[in-house]
Design a protein around this motif. Sequence first.
Motif, short mmCIF file in Angstrom:
data_model
loop_
_atom_site.label_atom_id
_atom_site.label_comp_id
_atom_site.label_asym_id
_atom_site.label_seq_id
_atom_site.Cartn_x
_atom_site.Cartn_y
_atom_site.Cartn_z
N GLY A 134 0.80 -1.22 0.00
CA GLY A 134 0.00 0.00 0.00
C GLY A 134 0.83 1.26 0.00
O GLY A 134 0.40 2.30 -0.51
N LYS A 135 2.02 1.19 0.57
CA LYS A 135 2.94 2.33 0.58
C LYS A 135 4.26 1.88 -0.02
O LYS A 135 4.87 0.93 0.46
N GLY A 136 4.66 2.53 -1.09
CA GLY A 136 5.88 2.13 -1.77
C GLY A 136 7.13 2.49 -0.98
O GLY A 136 7.08 3.14 0.06
N GLY A 137 8.25 2.03 -1.52
CA GLY A 137 9.51 2.38 -0.86
C GLY A 137 10.67 1.58 -1.39
O GLY A 137 10.50 0.55 -2.07
N ILE A 226 10.01 -8.25 2.33
CA ILE A 226 9.85 -6.86 1.93
C ILE A 226 11.19 -6.14 1.94
O ILE A 226 11.52 -5.38 1.02
N GLU A 227 11.99 -6.37 2.97
CA GLU A 227 13.31 -5.75 3.05
C GLU A 227 14.18 -6.14 1.86
O GLU A 227 14.79 -5.29 1.19
N MET A 233 14.55 -3.42 -6.01
CA MET A 233 13.50 -2.76 -6.79
C MET A 233 12.67 -1.89 -5.86
O MET A 233 12.46 -2.23 -4.69
N THR A 234 12.22 -0.77 -6.38
CA THR A 234 11.34 0.10 -5.61
C THR A 234 9.95 -0.51 -5.58
O THR A 234 9.32 -0.70 -6.63
N LEU A 235 9.49 -0.89 -4.42
CA LEU A 235 8.13 -1.41 -4.30
C LEU A 235 7.13 -0.27 -4.49
O LEU A 235 7.35 0.85 -4.02
#
Length: 284
Positions: A134-137, A226-227, A233-235
């Motif tokens: 839901g929130k990229g990064g 996720i880490e 790659m930018t999620l």
Amino acid sequence: MRFATYSSDNETYYGAVTDAGMIALSHLFPQWPTLYDVMSANALDTLVSASRDHPVTHTEYVYEMVMPNAPRILCVGVNFPDRNAEYNDGSAQPKYMSLFPRFASGFTGHDRNLVRPPENHTLDYEGEVAIVIGKGGRRISQENAYDHIAALTLCNEGTIRDWVRHAKFNVTQGKNWDCSGAIGPWLVPFTDASQLDDARIITRVNGEVRQDDVLSRMMFPIRREIEYISTFMTLKPGDVIVTGTPTGAGARFDPPRYLKPGDVVEIEVEGIGTLRNGIEDEQV
């Protein structure tokens, strides 16, 4: 609250799932024509609010793949210790996780049939939890990883086993046959770490338990997934990560127990739901 993509009267909608039927919401938000667009806008909370104020609109419907236009679906392979042991190669837990892409065209929806192709009949099941970003990064820490999850769903990561052996370094062709897997039935908003940390995943074929494990036993927990993925790659909001399947897939029986027409596969996680699919042969 649960949100699904569904069809009714030859139209496709997304909306809220209730015991009485569907509450269509897609017509209220033309700026977000699909649930993927909702997730890309990190607007799931808006759907939650809207669903409280509208009545049921459809009582007859068919589920579709929950985000049929999701462009990035990344799967984690061999992520439970007993699953790693199935390979009988004497290897300890690997240092890094195995990853491969899947495309939305390879998935159907809840209560729809998975399709066994005529070229090969080694269609297998893999019950998994999938997370939706839901929130990229980029370079997200494990400590903050759960802050980037918007929703949870289930995946039958169906595989044509013989085709994952066609090449030395990839499994892509065995993982992407049209309608060989399913994602759904719906999206459940992620609100609490216990939804994942304490989750137990059970896969049944024709009522027989084939897979039964808890996510806390993953070799690479979801926080680490996720880490690691966000390192290279930018999620982005709307990205899907399919997190890994326990031991017990059909290929590991002796002889193997592959899926055939008439079989029914159910994947259940308390707090998310049950994803159910039959099997049919492709009509060519």
